[in-house]
Design an enzyme around this catalytic site. Structure first.
Site, PDB file in Angstrom:
ATOM      1  NE  ARG A 162     -11.470   3.990  -1.507  1.00 14.03           N
ATOM      2  CZ  ARG A 162     -10.605   4.950  -0.685  1.00 14.03           C
ATOM      3  NH1 ARG A 162      -9.311   4.746  -0.928  1.00 14.03           N
ATOM      4  NH2 ARG A 162     -10.996   5.777  -0.008  1.00 14.03           N
ATOM      5  CG  ASP A 191     -11.481   2.796   1.889  1.00 12.50           C
ATOM      6  OD1 ASP A 191     -12.774   3.439   2.263  1.00 12.50           O
ATOM      7  OD2 ASP A 191     -10.511   3.243   2.023  1.00 12.50           O
ATOM      8  CG  HIS A 263     -12.188   5.580   4.626  1.00 20.73           C
ATOM      9  ND1 HIS A 263     -12.601   5.931   3.487  1.00 20.73           N
ATOM     10  CD2 HIS A 263     -11.415   6.449   5.251  1.00 20.73           C
ATOM     11  CE1 HIS A 263     -12.181   7.080   3.245  1.00 20.73           C
ATOM     12  NE2 HIS A 263     -11.531   7.783   4.196  1.00 20.73           N
ATOM     13  CD  GLU A 327     -10.100  11.086   4.264  1.00 22.34           C
ATOM     14  OE1 GLU A 327      -9.897  12.163   3.479  1.00 22.34           O
ATOM     15  OE2 GLU A 327     -10.157   9.950   3.780  1.00 22.34           O
ATOM     16  CD1 TRP A 393      -3.283  10.943   7.065  1.00 24.05           C
ATOM     17  CD2 TRP A 393      -3.998  11.817   5.053  1.00 24.05           C
ATOM     18  NE1 TRP A 393      -4.598  11.222   7.233  1.00 24.05           N
ATOM     19  CE2 TRP A 393      -4.967  11.987   5.955  1.00 24.05           C
ATOM     20  CE3 TRP A 393      -4.080  12.283   3.844  1.00 24.05           C
ATOM     21  CZ2 TRP A 393      -6.172  12.157   5.684  1.00 24.05           C
ATOM     22  CZ3 TRP A 393      -5.413  12.690   3.530  1.00 24.05           C
ATOM     23  CH2 TRP A 393      -6.324  13.025   4.311  1.00 24.05           C
ATOM     24  CE1 TYR A 418      -0.794  10.209   0.932  1.00 24.31           C
ATOM     25  CE2 TYR A 418      -2.950  10.629  -0.067  1.00 24.31           C
ATOM     26  CZ  TYR A 418      -2.265  10.286   0.949  1.00 24.31           C
ATOM     27  OH  TYR A 418      -2.587  10.025   2.089  1.00 24.31           O
ATOM     28  CD1 TRP A 468      -3.733   7.684  -1.587  1.00 27.37           C
ATOM     29  CD2 TRP A 468      -5.202   5.963  -0.826  1.00 27.37           C
ATOM     30  NE1 TRP A 468      -3.643   7.569  -0.003  1.00 27.37           N
ATOM     31  CE2 TRP A 468      -4.431   6.714   0.363  1.00 27.37           C
ATOM     32  CE3 TRP A 468      -5.996   5.102  -0.441  1.00 27.37           C
ATOM     33  CZ2 TRP A 468      -4.433   6.206   1.640  1.00 27.37           C
ATOM     34  CZ3 TRP A 468      -6.157   4.776   0.940  1.00 27.37           C
ATOM     35  CH2 TRP A 468      -5.487   4.966   1.724  1.00 27.37           C
ATOM     36  CB  THR A 469      -6.509   2.186  -6.973  1.00 25.66           C
ATOM     37  OG1 THR A 469      -7.223   1.312  -5.845  1.00 25.66           O
ATOM     38  CG2 THR A 469      -4.810   1.628  -6.657  1.00 25.66           C
ATOM     39  CD  GLU A 470      -9.746   7.235  -4.462  1.00 34.03           C
ATOM     40  OE1 GLU A 470      -8.329   7.146  -4.748  1.00 34.03           O
ATOM     41  OE2 GLU A 470      -9.795   7.501  -3.513  1.00 34.03           O
TER      42      GLU A 470
HETATM   43  C1  ACM Z   1      -5.629   8.971   3.620  1.00 32.14           C
HETATM   44  O1  ACM Z   1      -5.391   9.665   2.289  1.00 32.14           O
HETATM   45  N1  ACM Z   1      -6.998   9.247   3.645  1.00 32.14           N
HETATM   46  C2  ACM Z   1      -4.946   8.644   4.399  1.00 32.14           C
END
Ligand code: ACM
Ligand code: ZN
Length: 531
Positions: A162, A191, A263, A327, A393, A418, A468-470
C-alpha cells in the site's frame, strides 16, 4: 500505643515506601520483563570506551552489533573492541543448559558475563544490557538476570504494497523489532496496489505491477477523489537478500508473503492471463477488497505461482512461506468456464472448496521444496490440511478452531494486534488512519491463550502485530504507529506471565528515553495518559 508497636509500624512503613518507590538499581526497567531479576548486589559495572567484549563460541556477530550500539549510547568515536582474550569486560559464551533463546547475565564491578542458550540468546542478553547502559549512562547496577521468552514465534508484519518503504527504512524497522526481542518479520510484499519483489522469470510484475497511476485521497467518501500522482517502488532480488541478511544478523527471520489467489490485482495488471476473463485491469488505486483475483481453474496460474515461489524460496531461508489466502471474492470464479471445469474435475462442491484446492496444492508444492505454509484464517474455510499454520486475524475464533484441530496457530486478532488502528478514542491529533482503536493498555492486558484447553494452547506458537499501510505514508508515521505499542506487544510475546500493571508505566518512562536516544519516533498518547 506502646513503643514496640510504634517501631514495627515505622519499619513496615519504611518497607512499604521502599517497595512503592523502588530504586532503579534494585528494580531496573527492562522491556520486555525478564524472567528473574536479583539486583541485590552492591556496586556498579562501568562501561566506557576501553571495555572489551570478550568472545567465545564464535559469537562475533552479536558482539559486533553491541559494539556499534554502545558507540551510539556512549557517544564514542569507535565501536568497542571485540577480542578472544582480555581481562574483565563483557564476556559472552554459549551453554546448552540455558534455554534456547534465553540467557543468564551476571554483573559485577569487574565484568558482565552473558551466557546464552544460543547465539540469539546472547544477543537478547546484550539487548537487555543495552537498555541498562542507556538508562544509566554506562553505569550498570550489579546483580543477576535470567531470562527466556514465552512464545517461540514473536512477529511483526509490514505491508510495503500500500505504501513502499526503502531498504534503509525497513532496516530501521528491523532494528526496532530486535530491540524488543522479536524474531520474525512478516513482509507483505504483494497486493492489489503494488507488486514489490523482483521475479526474474516475470519481469512484468515489477515493470508494470509495481506502479499505480494514483492513490485514493482520504477515506474515499463520495464523491471519491484521487491524488493524480503515480506511486510505486520495488525491491531487487539483491536488495531482498540485503534485508534478509540484515535481519538474520539480528536473529530475525524474514517470512515473505506472496498473496494468492486474492489481493493480486497488481499481478493481474502485469499479466492479464492470470485472471479468469483476461481483461486489462489497473494496479488498484483504491483500498479494500477487489473482485479481480487469480483464476483457480487454469493450469497456467499454478505454473505461475510455482515459478514465483521457486524464486522466493531461493531468496528466503525461512522455514515458512506465507501465501495470504484472505479476502478472495469468488464472483469471477462463479462465471469462469476454467474454474467451473476444475471444480468438476476435482469433484469439489463449490468455489469455497476451489480455494481449498488451490491452497492445498500450493502447500504440497512448498512442502516438496522443504518449506512450511502459513495462510490467513480464511484458509480454514475451504478445508485446510493439518500441516498448514494458520494466522488468526478475524478475531480469535479461527485460531482456536485451528488449534483444536491440531494446526499450528499464530494469534494476530485485528481488534488487538492491528497497529495501523488509532491509539486514542478521541483520535485528536493522530492524523488520518484506517479506523479502529487500540490503546497501549488494551494490548498489554491481553492473554492470547485465554480459555483454551492445554492441548489447543500447545498449538499457539506465537503472537504477531500487523502494520497495514494504507494510511501510513512515510517512515516517521510508521514508527509513530509502532511505538510505544510494540513494547506492550513484546511483553505479551516474551513475558506473558510476568506483566505487572503496577510497574509498567515507570518502565515505559525509561523506555521512552531509550527510544529518544535511538532516534525513533514514539507517539506521546500513552505518556500523556490518553487512551
Ligand atoms: C487481513 O487483514 N486481510 C489479513
Ligand atoms: Zn477462473
Amino acid at each position: 500505643m506502646n513503643m514496640r508497636l510504634n517501631i514495627l509500624t515505622f519499619a513496615a512503613l519504611l518497607v512499604f515506601a521502599a517497595s512503592n518507590n523502588q530504586s532503579y538499581a534494585a528494580n531496573p526497567h527492562i522491556i520486555p520483563e525478564p524472567g528473574y531479576i536479583d539486583m541485590s548486589d552492591d556496586g556498579l559495572f562501568e562501561l566506557d570506551k576501553k571495555t572489551p567484549i570478550v568472545v567465545s563460541n564464535d559469537l562475533w556477530n552479536p558482539a559486533a552489533i553491541f559494539a556499534e550500539e554502545a558507540m551510539e549510547f556512549l557517544d564514542l568515536k569507535r565501536p568497542l573492541r571485540t577480542t578472544k582474550r582480555a581481562k574483565g569486560g563483557i564476556r559472552l559464551r554459549i551453554d546448552r543448559f540455558v534455554p534456547e533463546e534465553g540467557y543468564e547475565m551476571t554483573i559485577t564491578p569487574e565484568e558482565v558475563v552473558i551466557i546464552g542458550g544460543s547465539e540469539a540468546g546472547v544477543f537478547y542478553g546484550l539487548q537487555t544490557l543495552r537498555q541498562l547502559v542507556a538508562a544509566n549512562n554506562g553505569k550498570v547496577p550489579c546483580g543477576y538476570i535470567a531470562d527466556e521468552p514465552t512464545f517461540a514465534y514473536r512477529g511483526a508484519h509490514l505491508d510495503v504494497a500500500r505504501h513502499f518503504f526503502t531498504v534503509e527504512e525497513v532496516k530501521e524497522y528491523i532494528d526496532i523489532l530486535a530491540a524488543h526481542k522479536l524474531n520474525r518479520l512478516h513482509w507483505h510484499l504483494t497486493d492489489d496496489q503494488g507488486w514489490r519483489i523482483e521475479i526474474k522469470r516475470y519481469p512484468e510484475l515489477t515493470e508494470k505491477g509495481s506502479m499505480r497511476k494514483e492513490t485514493l485521497v482520504g477515506h474515499g467518501l463520495k464523491p471519491e477523489k484521487w491524488d493524480g500522482t503515480p506511486y510505486g517502488g520495488y525491491y531487487t532480488q539483491e536488495q531482498i537478500r540485503e534485508v534478509v541478511d540484515y535481519a538474520a544478523k539480528r536473529y530475525i527471520t524474514v517470512i515473505p508473503e506472496i498473496e494468492m489467489p486474492g489481493h493480486a490485482q497488481a499481478a493481474l495488471h502485469a499479466l492479464p492471463w492470470l485472471g479468469c476473463n483476461e481483461q486489462i485491469v489497473d494496479v488498484w488505486t483504491t483500498w479494500g477488497v477487489t473482485p479481480e483475483v487469480m483464476c483457480a481453474g487454469k493450469e497456467s496460474t499454478y505454473t505461475f505461482l510455482e515459478n514465483v515461489l521457486l524464486e522466493v524460496i531461493e531468496l528466503f531461508p525461512s522455514e515458512y512461506i506465507h501465501i495470504g489466502g484472505d479476502e478472495c471474492p469468488k464472483e469471477r470464479w462463479a462465471e469462469c468456464e476454467h474454474c467451473q471445469a476444475m471444480i468438476k474435475a476435482q469433484e469439489l462442491n463449490n468455489t469455497e472448496e476451489l480455494q481449498g484446492y488451490l491452497v492445498a496444492r500450493i502447500e504440497k508444492f512448498l512442502n516438496a521444496h522443504g518449506k512450511k505454509m502459513i495462510g490467513w484464517d480464511e484458509i480454514l474455510d475451504g478445508g485446510v490440511t493439518s500441516t498448514a499454520t494458520v494466522m488468526s486475524w478475524r478475531g480469535i475464533k479461527g485460531g482456536i478452531k485451528a488449534a483444536e484441530r491440531g494446526n499450528d496457530v499464530i494469534m494476530t486478532p485485528m481488534t488487538l494486534c492491528y497497529l495501523n488502528f488509532y491509539q486514542t478514542e478521541s483520535r485528536e491529533g493522530e492524523g488520518l488512519h484506517i479506523g479502529g482503536h487500540i490503546p497501549f493498555e488494551l494490548i498489554y492486558a491481553w492473554d492470547p491463550t485465554e480459555g483454551m484447553s492445554d492441548e489447543a494452547k500447545s498449538h499457539i506458537i506465537g503472537v504477531q502485530c500487523n502494520m497495514w499501510t494504507e494510511y501510513i505514508k512515510d517512515a516517521q508515521t510508521l514508527q509513530h504507529m509502532l511505538l510505544p505499542r510494540l513494547a506492550a506487544m513484546s511483553e505479551v510475546q516474551w513475558a506473558t506471565d510476568r506483566r505487572n500493571e503496577q510497574t509498567i508505566r515507570q518502565k515505559m518512562e525509561t523506555m521512552r528515553k531509550f527510544y529518544e536516544e535511538c532516534g525513533w519516533n514514539c507517539s506521546p498518547y500513552y505518556f500523556d495518559g490518553r487512551k
